[in-house]
Design a protein around this motif. Sequence first.
Motif, PDB file in Angstrom:
ATOM      1  N   GLY A   1       5.047  -9.996 -12.323  1.00  0.00           N
ATOM      2  CA  GLY A   1       5.386 -11.258 -11.680  1.00  0.00           C
ATOM      3  C   GLY A   1       4.813 -11.402 -10.284  1.00  0.00           C
ATOM      4  N   GLN A   2       4.147 -10.349  -9.762  1.00  0.00           N
ATOM      5  CA  GLN A   2       3.564 -10.400  -8.420  1.00  0.00           C
ATOM      6  C   GLN A   2       2.037 -10.468  -8.472  1.00  0.00           C
ATOM      7  OE1 GLN A   2       5.279  -6.876  -6.546  1.00  0.00           O
ATOM      8  NE2 GLN A   2       7.013  -8.071  -5.769  1.00  0.00           N
ATOM      9  N   ARG A   3       1.491 -10.914  -9.584  1.00  0.00           N
ATOM     10  CA  ARG A   3       0.046 -10.876  -9.790  1.00  0.00           C
ATOM     11  C   ARG A   3      -0.711 -11.688  -8.743  1.00  0.00           C
ATOM     12  NH1 ARG A   3      -3.827 -13.893 -12.456  1.00  0.00           N
ATOM     13  NH2 ARG A   3      -5.581 -12.682 -13.331  1.00  0.00           N
ATOM     14  N   ASP A   4      -0.285 -12.901  -8.450  1.00  0.00           N
ATOM     15  CA  ASP A   4      -0.997 -13.739  -7.487  1.00  0.00           C
ATOM     16  C   ASP A   4      -0.994 -13.113  -6.098  1.00  0.00           C
ATOM     17  OD1 ASP A   4      -1.504 -15.526  -9.497  1.00  0.00           O
ATOM     18  OD2 ASP A   4       0.028 -16.975  -8.897  1.00  0.00           O
ATOM     19  N   ALA A   5       0.167 -12.613  -5.707  1.00  0.00           N
ATOM     20  CA  ALA A   5       0.272 -11.956  -4.400  1.00  0.00           C
ATOM     21  C   ALA A   5      -0.582 -10.686  -4.357  1.00  0.00           C
ATOM     22  CB  ALA A   5       1.731 -11.618  -4.096  1.00  0.00           C
ATOM     23  N   LEU A   6      -0.642  -9.975  -5.483  1.00  0.00           N
ATOM     24  CA  LEU A   6      -1.446  -8.763  -5.574  1.00  0.00           C
ATOM     25  C   LEU A   6      -2.925  -9.072  -5.377  1.00  0.00           C
ATOM     26  CD1 LEU A   6      -1.757  -5.733  -6.351  1.00  0.00           C
ATOM     27  CD2 LEU A   6      -1.953  -6.493  -8.728  1.00  0.00           C
ATOM     28  N   ILE A   7      -3.426 -10.081  -6.066  1.00  0.00           N
ATOM     29  CA  ILE A   7      -4.837 -10.449  -5.957  1.00  0.00           C
ATOM     30  C   ILE A   7      -5.176 -10.863  -4.532  1.00  0.00           C
ATOM     31  CG2 ILE A   7      -6.561 -12.146  -6.680  1.00  0.00           C
ATOM     32  CD1 ILE A   7      -5.187 -12.128  -9.441  1.00  0.00           C
ATOM     33  N   GLU A   8      -4.295 -11.646  -3.930  1.00  0.00           N
ATOM     34  CA  GLU A   8      -4.545 -12.109  -2.555  1.00  0.00           C
ATOM     35  C   GLU A   8      -4.608 -10.936  -1.582  1.00  0.00           C
ATOM     36  OE1 GLU A   8      -2.524 -15.042   0.821  1.00  0.00           O
ATOM     37  OE2 GLU A   8      -1.797 -15.060  -1.252  1.00  0.00           O
ATOM     38  N   ARG A   9      -3.666 -10.003  -1.706  1.00  0.00           N
ATOM     39  CA  ARG A   9      -3.653  -8.851  -0.806  1.00  0.00           C
ATOM     40  C   ARG A   9      -4.875  -7.967  -1.033  1.00  0.00           C
ATOM     41  NH1 ARG A   9       0.423  -5.005   1.546  1.00  0.00           N
ATOM     42  NH2 ARG A   9      -1.223  -5.197   3.097  1.00  0.00           N
ATOM     43  N   GLN A  10      -5.250  -7.798  -2.280  1.00  0.00           N
ATOM     44  CA  GLN A  10      -6.389  -6.944  -2.584  1.00  0.00           C
ATOM     45  C   GLN A  10      -7.665  -7.504  -1.973  1.00  0.00           C
ATOM     46  OE1 GLN A  10      -6.437  -5.147  -6.464  1.00  0.00           O
ATOM     47  NE2 GLN A  10      -8.635  -5.432  -6.651  1.00  0.00           N
TER      48      GLN A  10
ATOM     49  N   LEU B   1       0.839  -1.188   0.000  1.00  0.00           N
ATOM     50  CA  LEU B   1       0.000   0.000   0.000  1.00  0.00           C
ATOM     51  C   LEU B   1       0.878   1.244   0.000  1.00  0.00           C
ATOM     52  CD1 LEU B   1      -2.587  -1.002   2.740  1.00  0.00           C
ATOM     53  CD2 LEU B   1      -3.126  -0.614   0.324  1.00  0.00           C
ATOM     54  N   GLY B   2       0.276   2.372  -0.345  1.00  0.00           N
ATOM     55  CA  GLY B   2       1.017   3.620  -0.294  1.00  0.00           C
ATOM     56  C   GLY B   2       1.564   3.906   1.088  1.00  0.00           C
ATOM     57  N   LYS B   3       0.774   3.635   2.131  1.00  0.00           N
ATOM     58  CA  LYS B   3       1.249   3.928   3.484  1.00  0.00           C
ATOM     59  C   LYS B   3       2.418   3.017   3.863  1.00  0.00           C
ATOM     60  CE  LYS B   3      -2.059   0.993   6.015  1.00  0.00           C
ATOM     61  NZ  LYS B   3      -3.131   0.984   7.042  1.00  0.00           N
ATOM     62  N   GLU B   4       2.451   1.818   3.294  1.00  0.00           N
ATOM     63  CA  GLU B   4       3.567   0.911   3.579  1.00  0.00           C
ATOM     64  C   GLU B   4       4.834   1.362   2.853  1.00  0.00           C
ATOM     65  OE1 GLU B   4       0.834  -3.093   4.292  1.00  0.00           O
ATOM     66  OE2 GLU B   4       1.516  -2.559   2.282  1.00  0.00           O
ATOM     67  N   LEU B   5       4.665   1.926   1.672  1.00  0.00           N
ATOM     68  CA  LEU B   5       5.818   2.518   0.990  1.00  0.00           C
ATOM     69  C   LEU B   5       6.335   3.715   1.782  1.00  0.00           C
ATOM     70  CD1 LEU B   5       4.779   2.471  -2.775  1.00  0.00           C
ATOM     71  CD2 LEU B   5       6.593   1.130  -1.701  1.00  0.00           C
ATOM     72  N   ALA B   6       5.411   4.514   2.318  1.00  0.00           N
ATOM     73  CA  ALA B   6       5.813   5.676   3.123  1.00  0.00           C
ATOM     74  C   ALA B   6       6.570   5.241   4.368  1.00  0.00           C
ATOM     75  CB  ALA B   6       4.580   6.491   3.502  1.00  0.00           C
TER      76      ALA B   6
END
Length: 302
Positions: A85-94, A19-24
């Motif tokens: 390459g992070q599509r699966d992880a992206l879907i799970e987190r979303q 998330l943006g806050k995690e990047l921050a």
Amino acid sequence: MTDLQAEIIAALRDKGPLLGKELAEALPREENIALWQACFSSDDIQVSFFSRYYLRYDITRDDMVRLSPSILRDFLSFNLFSLAGQRDALIERQVVLSNHHREVSQWKLAIARNILKQIMTLVPPAARDVVCAFVAGDVAYFLGHNEPREVAALGEMVTGSDIDIIIVHDGLSDETVAAIDKEMLGFKNYYLRHPDYRQEVDYVCKTKAKMFSQMRYEDIHHKIASKIAYEGMFAAGSIDLYTEIKDMLVSSGVQRLIELDFEHGLENRKRAMQKLLSVDPATIDTDTESLFFFSQERVEFT
């Protein structure tokens, strides 16, 4: 590729979709707007959105129509950034994050309904068919969040989205309305200061006649009241009165005006994002910076 984009990519490669806050949090030296610019101007950083948008009127900007969440709140809480390459992880987190906001919203809705359950006991049984209550704002769109924030007007820290309760009646006595106001004030203070809650509960109690008169949609106050009725989620009382309010929004033409304002707000959002992508965060002026977040969010994010 800029140095900041390279740092963001390294963080994403190391920790997966963020998330943006995690990047921050990962890059604490950087301003939020600089991080946002770097993410949205990179061909290598993928952006996934999972919020809904709703209309908001910003009185501090010449009654300008805007969308909520703000660009900044969207970035911090509702934008996920990832790499190829992070599509699966992206879907799970979303999925997990979307469910989280729904759970937070359901919890806040439960607070509202518990409050209204007590409020309805103050209404004489014979008058309960002329009272209804609904909830508006983030919670009605299942966008409730629990990020700590300061309410400048109260000088208090609260937990996440406020709980907006609107009570409409058609003929309650002055004594009953006064009792409702007194009880609601008690609930407002309780939920604000109890350490297990720290919730900001806002409410208004108005007559049906006033609600309908505000559907003239002539000034900013009419527009805000009509927009709240438009988005309101039924919470207690007479479903017939609630349906009558919703029907009036349609028959008066106000629902279409709200939808047109939403389309205008969407265009404003696009233009704001384009402008913000081209500014230097170190020299940004106040007017341009205000496109990034609402005026009341300045305290929350600084």
